[in-house]
Design a protein around this motif. Structure first.
Motif, PDB file in Angstrom:
ATOM      1  N   GLU A 533     -34.031 -13.326-162.623  1.00 41.87           N
ATOM      2  CA  GLU A 533     -33.222 -12.827-163.731  1.00 41.87           C
ATOM      3  C   GLU A 533     -31.899 -13.571-163.790  1.00 41.87           C
ATOM      4  OE1 GLU A 533     -32.736  -8.622-163.564  1.00 41.87           O
ATOM      5  OE2 GLU A 533     -31.496  -8.608-165.365  1.00 41.87           O
ATOM      6  N   ARG A 537     -30.239 -15.663-166.812  1.00 45.97           N
ATOM      7  CA  ARG A 537     -28.904 -15.373-167.333  1.00 45.97           C
ATOM      8  C   ARG A 537     -28.012 -16.608-167.270  1.00 45.97           C
ATOM      9  NH1 ARG A 537     -28.744 -10.240-169.764  1.00 45.97           N
ATOM     10  NH2 ARG A 537     -30.349  -9.065-168.659  1.00 45.97           N
ATOM     11  N   SER A 564     -20.391 -10.765-171.761  1.00 47.39           N
ATOM     12  CA  SER A 564     -21.397  -9.781-171.351  1.00 47.39           C
ATOM     13  C   SER A 564     -22.349 -10.400-170.336  1.00 47.39           C
ATOM     14  CB  SER A 564     -22.165  -9.305-172.581  1.00 47.39           C
ATOM     15  OG  SER A 564     -22.870 -10.389-173.144  1.00 47.39           O
ATOM     16  N   GLN A 567     -20.710 -10.702-166.946  1.00 46.04           N
ATOM     17  CA  GLN A 567     -20.683  -9.421-166.204  1.00 46.04           C
ATOM     18  C   GLN A 567     -22.015  -9.196-165.494  1.00 46.04           C
ATOM     19  OE1 GLN A 567     -19.711  -6.110-168.653  1.00 46.04           O
ATOM     20  NE2 GLN A 567     -17.513  -6.384-168.343  1.00 46.04           N
ATOM     21  N   LYS A 568     -23.051  -9.408-166.229  1.00 42.53           N
ATOM     22  CA  LYS A 568     -24.385  -9.211-165.676  1.00 42.53           C
ATOM     23  C   LYS A 568     -24.589 -10.117-164.460  1.00 42.53           C
ATOM     24  CE  LYS A 568     -28.039  -6.826-166.664  1.00 42.53           C
ATOM     25  NZ  LYS A 568     -28.026  -5.405-166.975  1.00 42.53           N
TER      26      LYS A 568
END
Lengths: 586, 787
Positions: A533, A537, A564, A567-568
């Motif tokens: 993941e 990202r 955003s 942040q993830k």
């Protein structure tokens, strides 16, 4: 009581005289001159006699007899005789003579005899001069026997005014040297003179053999009557360079017994009067270069001691815990180390220890002494020579191999070495009894699982560092503005990551197949998923930034667009790290 | 430029993960080295007494232990168990083997034997002197293990370092302080560690070890009752808060069964292990845990509905049975006078109990409640760190951390009752402070790391040199080195315990919150904590060197010219007694000096520090507070030949017999009512000057202490009481002074033989003597308990 004893003693002497008078004359020797000086200033009575002997007979004489009444003989501590050569002021004492106990026949039973063997026989008419030194302990008898703290200590000394000898004596005299104090009384015979602290008997002339004339001197003696009832000395040799001496003393004040109260007040306010008979300290004279001196007793260190040292000696002044009054006892231990080379010598392949036999204390009477010499392990062929009648030295001979010195350290080293070897072997040896047992197989499987997990972790780490490259390319982009290079970097990274995830696949499937990994598997899978993941990202972020760069958007806007995702990413990284640590702990 | 700020964490984490395995590999080795160093520290900080004074046994009780150890090493273990000591409590004697906690003695005896069998010729005394420092090193390691189980190795190392030098523990374990507590604290902490370990692992192996450690604790110290009450309390707490698990059962049930069986093997405990109230809590909880276990089991096999039915059934029956059992128990317990509790335990439950009923317990200074300064003296900054530690234990609350909380709470209470139980508090305080410090550093250093932009990240990635590192950005390089340089000295200044935290990566928990403090605040906080630690270390070293190193049998004072003046009067007197009295002479003194007299002078005493027979002590107290003649009669009836009193009036030694005298009166009066405390007090004040009561001025203690004292300075000025004594010139008729030490601190008197007394009587009243005989006899019957 004391008086009664005195009377008894006198009777004893009278009996002695009767016995003596009936004894025969021994040989033709005549003592032409006898001078005796008795030193009574300490508790030891030292009798120095100068004897001039003349052979009056026909045959030559090779030995001279000394006679001492048995009552005194049992207190005899030391006896030497020396030949005096020269005359007048040029007199020098020369050769020491051998003195041996003798038991000549036909002599009265109450006498002990010693014989001095002359180096060369005395021919007719010849004469010889001898210096005889005798020391007696316990010969000063306290009288009265019990005194209070305030009393002074009085002692009685008994001897004979005439020289007791198996030979006739022509001229003789006796001088008694007393301490500088009161003289209570002394036996007055003809030719008796009292001069201060000296009393002189004689000269007496032409007395027959075994003349005896008892005298008693009653005088004040407040010096230390220190008696070591028992002394144990231990001398331990270490070839690492030290001779360790340990001395255990058991001391008693041998003077008049103290009776009644002991008042510290009186003792402290007037120590000279109200504690005259007590002694406070002892002085020991140790060899020079004595070190590590200690002074203690069974219950710990005794702090009252002083050490002074110079090149010739080390003097140590020791105070017992309390002043000793008559009959009081104490016990203590002193110990010190001495340099090895001062006392152990080597000759003809043998080593020998040369050491003084007696106690190093001043004015101490030792009743019983035990000397122990501890030689190092591995010493062989021991022999001891203690000619301590002549000199107070003793020698211990032994052979010792210098290599034996290294034995103990070597043993220690070997011991520790084997300990480590055993540890190493224990860790590396597989001690399981059965190779097919369930637990053994489980262990093997578990090892595999651990190795696999390790590999997975490494791969994930590689992925993470690849991500790093991606980030770096972004930084380069902001500096150089080279969009193409950045894109190329992304492509390369992408390829790399794909390869890495390919590598991961077999590992994961292995984990899935092996049962012991069951509890760890979900975490690992989660880790891999999270990592994937994160990859996505990052790629998204990368492309977004590159995109906006191409579109020449402002920094602020870019940031907003990326925020955003960023942040993830941070959260994912945190998760990954936590997972890695968790797996590590397992 | 957006990216740098957002990317800082990436490299850190990647490289950090890579370096983690490396750090873990070294972590074990470093932790081991640090533990060894902590052991060395714990040992060496306790050597001040040997360096400043000498290698000697300290104080009172250690002398008894030393004597027992000597006996053990000389006569062997079987004679030791059967040892009836006739040199003490004359004429009763004491069965030492059955009344002593043998742990310490057996430990030192074993060490001595092992060492001697290896041809290392150490004396028994040397072994005894150094037993306490060795065991304090063990205790530090045990504290490490315990804290590691609770909060991880970082906190463990910190706690170990704190415990190695906590003054409270040092006070009981300096070299020479050969007392039960020295080994007991190790046993206590180690037992707790094994309990927690069992609780965490559920392993029966550790449960068995736990029972063995408990056995060792029972052997060592009466304080084992603390363990056997604290652990049940914790178990109960776990059950009540719904934390029951099979691990809890394994941790508790074997301990009670095995532990009680083993405890009953120790002669001094014996059947007390099942009979006294101190142990009842453990049995009660033992029953409860079984009921709970059964309930859980049944719950597992029954459906919820059936279970409800079963519960109502069991509860109704169970309640009835419980009531019956409790009623019986209460009846049994209530029938015993002390309700089944020993005096000291009752004092713990009711702090005013001793002062009301048992003066002999109240008279001991270490049984007094502590003052506030003594807390600061004994645990210093730990007192401030403990609350933080408690908070840290609550997040998150686990079985083990709840145990630690319970431990600190109970020990704080007990330390408040008795000064000497401060010793039990010390390990708890160290453990919690260790946790607090470790957590604080964790948070602070993480915040610092988190907020150093690009720096920490780049630096770690660079340092670790992982293969795929990006080329570092040159921009931040200089900045980074600066920052690193700034951090280095901080690390260096740090005292050991903080270094531990720093070097050992504290395993961050998965539930770690992102608790970030501002950079400046964290740096300052780190510095302040370092300062606090430094202050603690300085205080501990001072306490070890100055406050707790004196052996109390040797006193020193600074003389005017700067030299050291030694007061070695006690040993002077004991040495005199041992060499100049007959070996079977009996020496009477207040009980404080009993152990020392038997050990150092080897003379028979009437009473000693093992205060098992109150009546006997009261007899001596009565004699000391009686007039000379009555005292002589009491002593004579007990075959006493010498009386020893300690007197500090000449040199100003405050803990002498005159200052202890009121306790003698109280204890004596407790048994023999003709001794009344008010007779010795003028208007409720204890004084020895001209205002003192005639009873006081005529009692034996006064006379023996001040005999001929006035002649020293003409006035009789007592430097302890700071007053001139009341009665200055008097003579002794039934006693005579036989020895007084150099500074008058110990005075020994001999009882005059009886015939002197008869001869001393004048002829004038022969008839009156005869007349008074009959009347005297019944007086005597009252005055002298031995006639």
């Amino acid at each position: 009581m004391g008086l009664g004893l005195g009377v008894m003693r006198t009777i004893e002497f009278l009996l002695l005289i009767i016995a003596i008078l009936s004894a025969p004359v021994l040989s033709d020797l005549i003592l032409s001159k006898v001078e005796r000086r008795i030193d009574l200033t300490s508790q030891i009575a030292r009798i120095a006699s100068t004897i001039k002997a003349e052979n009056d007979g026909s045959s030559s004489v090779s030995e001279i007899l000394l006679s001492i009444p048995e009552v005194q003989a049992k207190n005899l501590a030391y006896l030497t005789a020396k030949l005096v050569e020269g005359k007048g002021k040029a007199k020098t004492s020369g050769v020491a003579l051998a003195v041996e106990p003798a038991n000549p026949k036909g002599m009265p039973p109450a006498l002990s005899f010693y014989t001095m063997i002359l180096p060369k026989p005395l021919a007719n008419g010849d004469s010889v001069t001898l210096d005889v030194l005798a020391a007696f302990t316990h010969s000063l008898r306290p009288f009265p026997e019990k005194i209070t703290q305030a009393d002074i200590q009085l002692v009685v000394f008994q001897d004979t005014a005439h020289y007791l000898s198996p030979y006739p004596v022509k001229v003789q005299s006796l001088t008694l040297k007393l301490p500088d104090a009161r003289i209570e009384s002394y036996t007055k015979l003809e030719n008796t003179k009292g001069l201060g602290s000296e009393i002189k008997y004689g000269p007496y002339e032409n007395l027959p053999p075994f003349s005896y004339s008892p005298v008693a001197i009653h005088f004040e003696a407040n010096q230390a009557f220190a008696v070591a009832r028992e002394l144990v000395r231990e001398i331990e040799i270490s070839h690492w360079g030290n001779v360790q001496v340990t001395e255990h003393y058991d001391i008693v004040h041998g003077g008049a017994m103290s009776k009644g109260e002991f008042s510290r007040l009186d003792y402290q306010s007037k120590p000279q009067i109200r504690g005259a008979s007590a002694f406070k300290h002892l002085v020991a004279k140790l060899p020079p270069r004595a070190h590590s001196i200690y002074y203690r007793d069974a219950i710990g260190n005794i702090s009252t001691s002083h050490v002074r040292g110079d090149s010739k000696k080390t003097e140590i002044l020791i105070e017992p815990r309390y002043p000793l009054f008559g009959g009081w006892k104490t016990a203590f231990t002193i110990g010190y180390g001495l340099p090895l080379q001062d006392f152990v010598f080597e000759s003809e392949g043998k080593r020998f220890l040369n050491f003084s036999f007696g106690s190093p204390m001043h004015d101490l009477v030792t009743d019983s002494i035990t000397l122990k010499v501890v030689l190092p392990e591995g010493s062989k062929y021991l022999s001891v020579s203690t000619p301590f009648v002549v000199q107070q030295e003793e020698e211990v001979y032994y052979q010792f191999n210098a290599l034996a010195m290294l034995m103990e350290p070597f043993m220690l080293i070997t011991g520790i070495f084997f300990l480590f070897v055993t540890c190493i072997i224990y860790v590396h040896v597989d001690l399981s009894i059965s190779k097919s047992s369930a637990s053994y197989l489980a262990k093997l499987q578990w090892d595999d699982v651990r190795a696999t997990v390790q590999q997975i972790q490494n791969t994930v780490n590689q992925c993470l560092s690849t991500h790093e490259k991606l980030e770096a390319s972004l930084r380069d982009l902001s500096r150089t503005g080279d969009v193409q290079a950045c894109k190329a970097a992304r492509k390369a990274t992408d390829g790399l990551l794909k390869e890495l995830s390919k590598e991961l696949k077999p590992l994961i499937s292995f984990l899935q197949s092996s049962p012991p990994a069951a509890h760890i598997l979900p975490k690992v899978e989660e880790l891999v998923a999270k990592e994937r993941e994160l990859q996505e990202r990052l790629m998204a972020k990368h492309s977004t930034i590159v995109d906006s760069y191409e579109k020449k958007l402002g920094g602020r806007e870019t940031e907003n667009r990326v925020a955003s995702v960023q942040q993830k990413i941070v959260a994912l990284r945190q998760d990954i790290e936590d997972l890695m640590e968790y797996i590590d702990e397992i | 430029m957006a990216s740098p700020e957002s990317t800082i964490n990436g490299p850190t984490k990647a490289a950090g993960a890579d370096s983690k395995s490396l750090r873990n590999a070294f972590g074990g080795v470093i932790a081991f080295i640090i533990l060894v160093l902590i052991g060395v520290l714990a040992f060496s900080i306790r050597l001040f007494s040997v360096i400043k004074y000498e290698s000697v046994i300290h104080e009172f009780d250690p002398y008894f232990n030393y004597r027992v150890t000597q006996f053990l090493s000389k006569n062997g273990i079987y004679d030791f168990w059967n040892w009836f000591d006739d040199r003490t409590w004359y004429p009763l004697g004491r069965v030492i083997g059955g009344t002593v906690y043998p742990g310490l003695t057996l430990t030192a005896g074993t060490i001595w034997k092992v060492v001697n069998s290896l041809n290392i010729p150490l004396s028994v005394e040397t072994v005894c002197v150094f037993t306490a420092p060795i065991f304090s090193a063990f205790a530090s390691w045990a504290a490490y293990l315990l804290t590691k189980e609770v909060k991880g190795p970082g906190a463990g190392l910190t706690a170990a370092a704190l415990l190695a030098m906590v003054p409270s523990y040092i006070s009981r374990s300096v070299a020479g302080s050969y007392d039960n507590e020295a080994v007991a604290i190790f046993a206590l902490v180690f037992t707790f560690y094994l309990y927690i370990k069992t609780l965490n692992t559920g392993s029966l192996f550790y449960a068995t070890l736990n029972a063995l450690a408990y056995f060792y604790m029972v052997c060592s110290w009466g304080g084992y009752t603390f363990i056997i009450n604290l652990i049940p309390m914790h178990v109960l707490l776990c059950i009540v808060t719904g934390r029951y698990s099979s691990r809890l059962y394994i941790a508790y049930a074997p301990l009670v069964v095995l532990g009680t069986l083993l405890a009953a093997l120790v002669p001094v405990v014996g059947f007390n292990a099942v009979l006294t109230s101190e142990h009842f809590a453990s049995f009660l909880v033992f029953i409860i845990i079984h009921v709970v276990a059964l309930a859980y089991y049944i719950k597992g096999i029954l459906s919820p509905k059936m279970f409800k039915v079963a519960v109502t059934l069991v509860v109704s029956v169970g309640l009835a049975v419980c009531c019956a059992v409790i009623a019986i128990l209460i009846a049994v317990v209530a029938s015993s006078p002390t309700k089944g509790w020993s005096g000291r335990s009752l004092t713990l439950l009711d702090p005013t109990y001793a002062s009301k009923y048992i003066p002999i317990i109240a008279s001991v200074s270490e049984h007094q409640p502590p003052t506030w300064p003594s807390y600061f003296m004994d645990i210093n900054v730990l007192a401030f760190l403990v609350p933080a530690g408690i908070i840290a234990c609550f997040m998150p609350l686990s079985d083990s951390s709840s145990f630690v909380i319970l431990y600190i709470v109970t020990s704080v209470y007990f330390s408040g009752v008795m000064v000497r139980l401060m010793l039990v508090l010390a390990p708890a305080a160290c453990i919690l402070s260790g946790i607090a410090l470790s957590e604080a550093f964790n948070v602070l250093t993480r915040s610092i790391k988190f907020q150093l932009p690009g720096i920490a990240g780049n630096s770690t990635s660079e340092e670790n040199g992982s293969s795929s590192v990006v080329a570092p950005s040159d921009v931040s390089k200089t900045e980074k080195t600066e920052e690193v340089a700034k951090e280095k000295p901080v690390k260096k200044n740090r005292k050991k315990e903080k270094e531990n935290v720093e070097k050992k990566p504290t395993p961050s928990k998965t539930e770690r919150r992102l608790l970030v403090l501002p950079l400046e605040a964290s740096v300052i906080a780190v510095l302040l904590l370092v300062l606090l630690g430094a202050f603690y270390v300085v205080h501990c070293v001072w306490a070890a060197a100055e406050a707790y190193s004196a052996p109390s049998i040797v006193l020193t004072s600074q003389s005017n010219d700067g030299g050291l003046h030694v007061f070695d009067d006690f040993r002077e007197a004991y040495s005199w007694l041992s060499h100049n009295t007959d070996v079977d002479d009996k020496v009477a003194s207040w009980w404080d000096y009993g152990y020392q007299t038997t050990a150092m002078a080897n003379r028979t005493v009437l009473v000693d520090n093992n205060t098992w027979n109150n009546t006997h002590i009261a007899t001596v107290g009565t004699a000391m507070s009686s007039p000379e003649k009555q005292a002589w009669e009491i002593f004579h009836s007990l075959d006493v030949k010498y009386v020893l009193v300690v007197f500090g009036g000449l040199v100003g030694y405050p803990s002498d017999d005159i200052n202890k005298f009121l306790w003698m009166v109280r204890i004596g009066g407790g048994e023999f009512p003709h001794i009344k405390e008010p007779d010795y007090l003028r208007d409720g004040q204890y004084r020895i000057d001209a205002q003192a009561t005639p009873t006081m001025l005529n009692c034996l203690m006064y006379k023996l202490s001040y005999f001929r004292f006035v002649e020293t300075d003409g006035k009789g000025f007592d430097r302890v009481r700071r007053t001139e004594i009341g009665k200055k010139h008097f003579k002794l008729t039934h006693f005579e002074e036989v020895f007084t030490t150099h500074h008058w601190m110990v005075r020994i008197y001999k009882l005059k033989p009886p015939r002197n007394r008869i001869r001393g009587k004048t002829k004038k009243s022969k008839s009156s003597v005869r007349r008074s005989v009959s009347s005297k006899r019944d007086v005597k019957g009252k005055r002298n308990p031995w006639h």
